[in-house]
Design an enzyme around this catalytic site. Structure first.
Site, PDB file in Angstrom:
ATOM      1  N   GLU A   1     -12.674  -1.745  11.946  1.00  0.00           N
ATOM      2  CA  GLU A   1     -12.567  -1.018  10.674  1.00  0.00           C
ATOM      3  C   GLU A   1     -13.660  -1.412   9.682  1.00  0.00           C
ATOM      4  O   GLU A   1     -14.334  -0.544   9.126  1.00  0.00           O
ATOM      5  CB  GLU A   1     -11.191  -1.279  10.059  1.00  0.00           C
ATOM      6  CG  GLU A   1     -11.031  -0.661   8.683  1.00  0.00           C
ATOM      7  CD  GLU A   1      -9.685  -0.991   8.043  1.00  0.00           C
ATOM      8  OE1 GLU A   1      -8.814  -1.558   8.721  1.00  0.00           O
ATOM      9  OE2 GLU A   1      -9.520  -0.660   6.857  1.00  0.00           O
TER      10      GLU A   1
ATOM     11  N   ASP B   1      -8.390  -8.677   3.973  1.00  0.00           N
ATOM     12  CA  ASP B   1      -8.182  -7.555   4.891  1.00  0.00           C
ATOM     13  C   ASP B   1      -9.303  -7.434   5.913  1.00  0.00           C
ATOM     14  O   ASP B   1     -10.160  -6.562   5.780  1.00  0.00           O
ATOM     15  CB  ASP B   1      -8.085  -6.254   4.067  1.00  0.00           C
ATOM     16  CG  ASP B   1      -7.580  -5.085   4.891  1.00  0.00           C
ATOM     17  OD1 ASP B   1      -7.107  -5.328   6.007  1.00  0.00           O
ATOM     18  OD2 ASP B   1      -7.661  -3.949   4.404  1.00  0.00           O
TER      19      ASP B   1
ATOM     20  N   GLU C   1       0.817  -1.212   0.000  1.00  0.00           N
ATOM     21  CA  GLU C   1       0.000   0.000   0.000  1.00  0.00           C
ATOM     22  C   GLU C   1       0.855   1.267   0.000  1.00  0.00           C
ATOM     23  O   GLU C   1       0.617   2.210   0.744  1.00  0.00           O
ATOM     24  CB  GLU C   1      -0.944  -0.009   1.208  1.00  0.00           C
ATOM     25  CG  GLU C   1      -1.883  -1.209   1.188  1.00  0.00           C
ATOM     26  CD  GLU C   1      -2.897  -1.238   2.326  1.00  0.00           C
ATOM     27  OE1 GLU C   1      -2.628  -0.653   3.376  1.00  0.00           O
ATOM     28  OE2 GLU C   1      -3.957  -1.857   2.125  1.00  0.00           O
TER      29      GLU C   1
HETATM   30  C1  GCV Z   1      -2.527   0.775   8.462  1.00  0.00           C
HETATM   31  C2  GCV Z   1      -6.030  -1.847   5.559  1.00  0.00           C
HETATM   32  C3  GCV Z   1      -6.412  -0.569   6.226  1.00  0.00           C
HETATM   33  C4  GCV Z   1      -5.253   0.383   6.319  1.00  0.00           C
HETATM   34  C5  GCV Z   1      -4.114  -0.330   7.050  1.00  0.00           C
HETATM   35  C6  GCV Z   1      -3.774  -1.593   6.285  1.00  0.00           C
HETATM   36  C7  GCV Z   1      -2.713  -2.400   6.977  1.00  0.00           C
HETATM   37  O1  GCV Z   1      -5.791  -1.642   4.221  1.00  0.00           O
HETATM   38  O2  GCV Z   1      -7.460   0.015   5.546  1.00  0.00           O
HETATM   39  O3  GCV Z   1      -5.662   1.524   7.007  1.00  0.00           O
HETATM   40  O4  GCV Z   1      -3.008   0.507   7.161  1.00  0.00           O
HETATM   41  O5  GCV Z   1      -4.919  -2.402   6.181  1.00  0.00           O
HETATM   42  O6  GCV Z   1      -3.096  -3.316   7.700  1.00  0.00           O
HETATM   43  O7  GCV Z   1      -1.548  -2.124   6.826  1.00  0.00           O
END
Ligand code: GCV
Length: 861
Positions: free
Chosen positions: A419, A391, A312
């Site tokens: 989340e 995720d 990411e």
């Molecule tokens: C901290 C998901 C979340 C991100 C998070 C990522 C991760 O994509 O939306 O906010 O980043 O996981 O676990 O690294």
């Protein structure tokens, strides 16, 4: 029933089932969490000072056992109204005796429990010199603390302590939480205010809350906390920051919680000024060594690093053609002499996948990348793996990489912060979800290998292993935002300690400690908790399709197609014919082949594929018939309706607690459950209408798309309000809403044409993150309800995140009445409306009177 009596020569504490004492007017913020130590009420308390030891002796006065002693004094004082006397040596009377094995051996050899591993404890009552000694023996200092918290929890849940013989060991050495706190004080995916650690680019001046947090963590056996976001700022390694971190570590230390940090792999470049961050470059290595030295100079018990890389947008070793093992080992070697560990996240994937490539599959990434590296990691490296391959979705299969690393230590990453599961607005108890992952048997090497046994290190004889929970508590008084979310933090700790515990046992412990031992309270709260994941899955995304949320933004409300046609790879590939990702070996992405053969065989065939995960693994027609006999489309409709009904039931159930718990938490949870039941309807309608338009197949029960009780705002007589399209269309009823723009206030008015009677009047409106619009509802000229749209929902527009419902209960409507809504905008929030729902009810009064006449009702008003 006596709660304290002599029994078989032993003194014992039989704490009776608490009388259902109504609690009124006693406000609680939730700050104490499950460590409330509520008074144990019982009329028969006269003999308590004979049975309970009056003193405590601590055989080791180092910081962690000292915390144990203080906690015992605090807990007993609070629960039993007695202050324990602190003695330096074994007194000539009954006493609590706290110490590690060697200390107990010296002072009270009769009490030795045999070999105790580090962090383990044993609780027993030993009779010596004519006295009863309540012994809390630890395998080490932490063990003494954990044993003390266990004893207090047993008291707090009114367990019979007659035969106090308990010996417990943690399942695995790593029981950490991760916080995704940024150094500016915000928290990524945090829903309870700002960071308790950071503010304005530095560690905050007042870190007292961090000590309170460590106490909560220690009480459930959590022994490590990574304090900053895995999307880490290089500034974490600056000298000033290390000084600040040392202050946090000082707060953690008395509770046996080790501090660790996440690091950005490009720090040598961005902070150190080097031209490279190649993990094999000698200058880079020297730079990291200087940082590790600086950390251990100030924080001798520093826990280690967590690394998110090549993921990411985070920098990673791939930039230099190096592997995760190259990067992990470089850091691990420096941490090793200090007992530090390196957690490297397996959440490494390409988020620019080609949607048109039917073989592309994000789920494959962790196995494809990490399996070839098995055996190439240092022994203090642990690969940290999210429970599923995507995720933190509401349901995923377990990640196959758990079985793909035989020679590398592994930890499971669970997400406490909700989340994808309702954030701080929906009650969702995640322990049953986690249990399904932990109990899942991957059948590696044709033998039983549950995920729990793998991360405990037992299955493949790993050196390390354990559990990481992404917690994200914040400065809000109650830590997690939603009072019921604290059950997830509690449950994470309890499961990490002992993954064999059942969801029901964890729910019950938490409820008793957090609210009350009153059986009515315990059964009501437990009932809500234990049904909540299933309900949430029902109204958000069933059959393994994933949480159908807006994955490009807040990850909160419905945003179904945001997952499709982009590089993020959370696809479910729906079209007019069918739905689901084909991950089979035969015709799909081949992902199923990453599982050990027995599991792969089960998932590959539709005949043995469990319904609950069908759409994760297979692309099937909408009218494909499930094992449960329903078609995919009809099950989708049914599940979403059933889930929303369950959510409404939670609200009704909670009302039983009025007067049985403190008013403040009662009202706070009630308000949240009312909101949740409304938002569950938003979810239900969005997903069902989307599925109907995608498949072209109607609901055979005629519910979807037919809302005879609704009056759309766009069809009302509007003064000042204008009609707008809402995107995505399924997130507003009829795909449209109305907004009041450029006006001081606006009106939407309708004449009620239904039959006269009692109704619940629901007003569906949109509540943006900012702006506090006000709404007033009139029945003819009479004001019957008003409220301010001041919730903090995660969007600034009309969509599935912001759609909210206000229900005015028990409104007497007559045919021909006028219902008028007056909206007053605030800031950028244009008092937006979607529809009103008029749901006929039969009130209790009228049932008794055998009447549903609004005339009678209006007279009574
Ligand atoms: C901290 C998901 C979340 C991100 C998070 C990522 C991760 O994509 O939306 O906010 O980043 O996981 O676990 O690294």
């Amino acid at each position: 029933m006596a709660w304290l009596r002599r029994c078989g020569g032993f003194f014992m504490l039989c704490i009776a089932v608490m009388l259902a004492v109504p609690v009124t007017g006693h406000a609680e913020t939730g700050a104490a969490g499950w460590l409330r130590y509520a008074a144990i009420r019982n009329p028969e308390t006269l003999r308590r000072d004979q049975a309970l030891p009056a003193g405590v002796v601590l055989l080791d006065r180092s910081p962690v056992p000292l915390s144990a002693e203080q906690e015992l004094v605090r807990g007993v004082r609070s629960m039993l109204d007695r202050t324990l006397r602190i003695d330096d040596t074994l007194p000539e009377e009954d006493a609590f005796v706290l110490g590690t094995a060697s200390e107990i051996e010296g002072a009270l050899p009769q009490a030795r429990a045999g070999t105790l591993q580090p962090e383990s404890f044993s609780l027993s009552v030993v009779h010596a010199h004519g006295h009863a000694y309540w012994v809390i023996e630890g395998g080490d200092a932490r063990g003494v603390l954990y044993g003390t918290f266990r004893l207090l929890a047993k008291m707090g849940t009114e367990q019979d302590l007659a035969m106090l013989h308990d010996s417990e060991s943690p399942s695995a050495p790593i029981r950490w939480v991760n916080q995704w706190d940024n150094i500016d004080g915000s928290i990524e995916r945090g829903y309870a205010g700002r960071s308790i650690f950071f503010d304005n680019g530095a560690v905050r001046e007042d870190v007292s809350r961090t000590g309170e947090y460590a106490r909560l963590l220690a009480s459930v056996g959590i022994d490590g906390c990574t304090v900053n976001n895995v999307n880490a700022s290089p500034k974490m390694l600056s000298p000033e920051m290390i000084g600040g971190l040392a202050r946090i570590a000082d707060e953690f230390r008395p509770w046996g919680v080790r501090l660790s940090i996440s690091v950005a792999l490009n720090s040598p470049q961005t902070l150190g000024g080097l031209s490279t961050f190649d993990p094999l470059n000698p200058q880079v290595i020297a730079w990291w060594q200087s940082r590790v030295d600086a950390l251990y100079a100030q924080i001798p018990d520093f826990g280690g690093f967590v690394v998110k890389a090549d993921s990411e947008g985070q920098p990673g070793p791939s930039q230099y053609g190096r592997t995760p093992a190259d990067a992990a080992n470089m850091l691990a070697r420096m941490l090793k002499p200090h007992g530090g560990i390196l957690l490297y996240r397996a959440f490494v994937y390409n988020h620019h996948l080609d949607w048109n490539d039917m073989k592309a599959d994000r789920a494959r990434a962790a196995y494809d990348i990490f399996h070839p590296l098995d055996g190439k990691f240092e022994d203090n490296v642990v690969v940290q793996i999210k429970y599923g391959p995507i995720d933190f979705q509401v349901r995923e299969p377990v990640s196959p990489i758990f079985a793909g690393l035989r020679k590398t230590s592994e930890a499971i990453e669970l997400q406490v912060t909700q989340e994808y599961t309702g954030q701080a607005h929906h009650a969702v108890f995640l322990i049953p979800l986690w249990k399904e992952s932990l109990d899942f048997d991957l059948h590696a090497d044709n033998r039983s290998t549950t995920v729990a046994s793998i991360v405990e290190g037992k299955a493949f004889h790993h050196a390390l292993g354990g559990f990481v929970g992404v917690a994200n508590v914040g400065l809000d008084a109650n830590w997690m935002g939603h009072p019921l979310s604290m059950a997830n933090l509690y449950g994470f700790g309890r499961l990490a300690w002992n993954p064999e515990l059942t969801s029901a046992a964890i729910a019950e412990e938490w409820t008793r400690l957090t609210f009350s031992n009153n059986p009515e309270v315990a059964s009501t709260v437990d009932g809500i908790l234990l049904h909540s994941w299933h309900a949430y899955e029902g109204y958000t995304g069933s059959l393994g399709i994933g949480t159908l949320t807006d994955i490009l933004h807040a990850h909160y409300g419905p945003g179904i197609e945001s997952a499709e046609r982009n590089g993020w790879g959370q696809w479910f590939r729906a079209d007019h014919q069918g739905v689901g990702m084909d991950r089979t070996v035969a015709t799909g992405t081949g992902y199923i082949g990453q599982y050990p053969p027995e599991v792969a065989k089960r998932y590959e065939s539709l005949a043995t594929m469990p319904d609950s995960l069908l759409l994760f693994f297979h692309h099937v027609p909408w009218n494909y018939r499930l094992h449960n006999g329903q078609t995919v489309i009809q099950y989708t409709y049914n599940a979403h309706y059933a889930g929303a009904e369950e959510a409404a039931q939670f609200m009704t159930d909670w009302k039983r607690l009025d007067g049985l718990i403190d008013d403040e938490r009662y009202q706070k949870v009630l308000d949240l459950l009312i909101y949740q039941s409304g938002h569950a309807v938003v979810w239900r309608d969005a997903v069902c209408n989307w599925a109907k338009s995608m498949s072209g197949i109607p609901d055979d029960r005629g519910r979807v798309g037919h809302y005879p009780d609704r009056i759309e705002a766009e069809n009302m007589k509007l003064t000042g309000y204008t009609v707008v399209d809402v995107t995505p269309p399924e997130t507003a009823s009829g795909a449209k809403g109305v907004v009041c723009e450029g006006q001081a206030s606006c009106m939407a008015e309708t004449v009620f044409h239904g039959a006269s009677g009692w109704y619940d009047l629901g007003v569906e409106y949109f509540d943006y993150r900012s702006g506090d619009s006000t709404f007033r509802v009139f029945l003819n000229q009479q004001l019957i309800g008003e409220w301010t749209a001041d919730n903090t929902l995660p969007a600034e527009r009309m969509n599935g995140d912001t759609s909210s419902r206000k229900t005015l209960d028990g409104i007497p409507l007559r045919t021909g009445d006028t219902i008028r809504i007056e909206g007053t905008p605030d800031g950028n929030e244009p008092a937006p409306l979607d529809y009103i729902a008029v749901d006929r009810i039969v009130s209790r009064t009228d049932k008794a009177a055998g009447s549903n006449s609004p005339d009678a009702a209006q007279t009574k008003h």
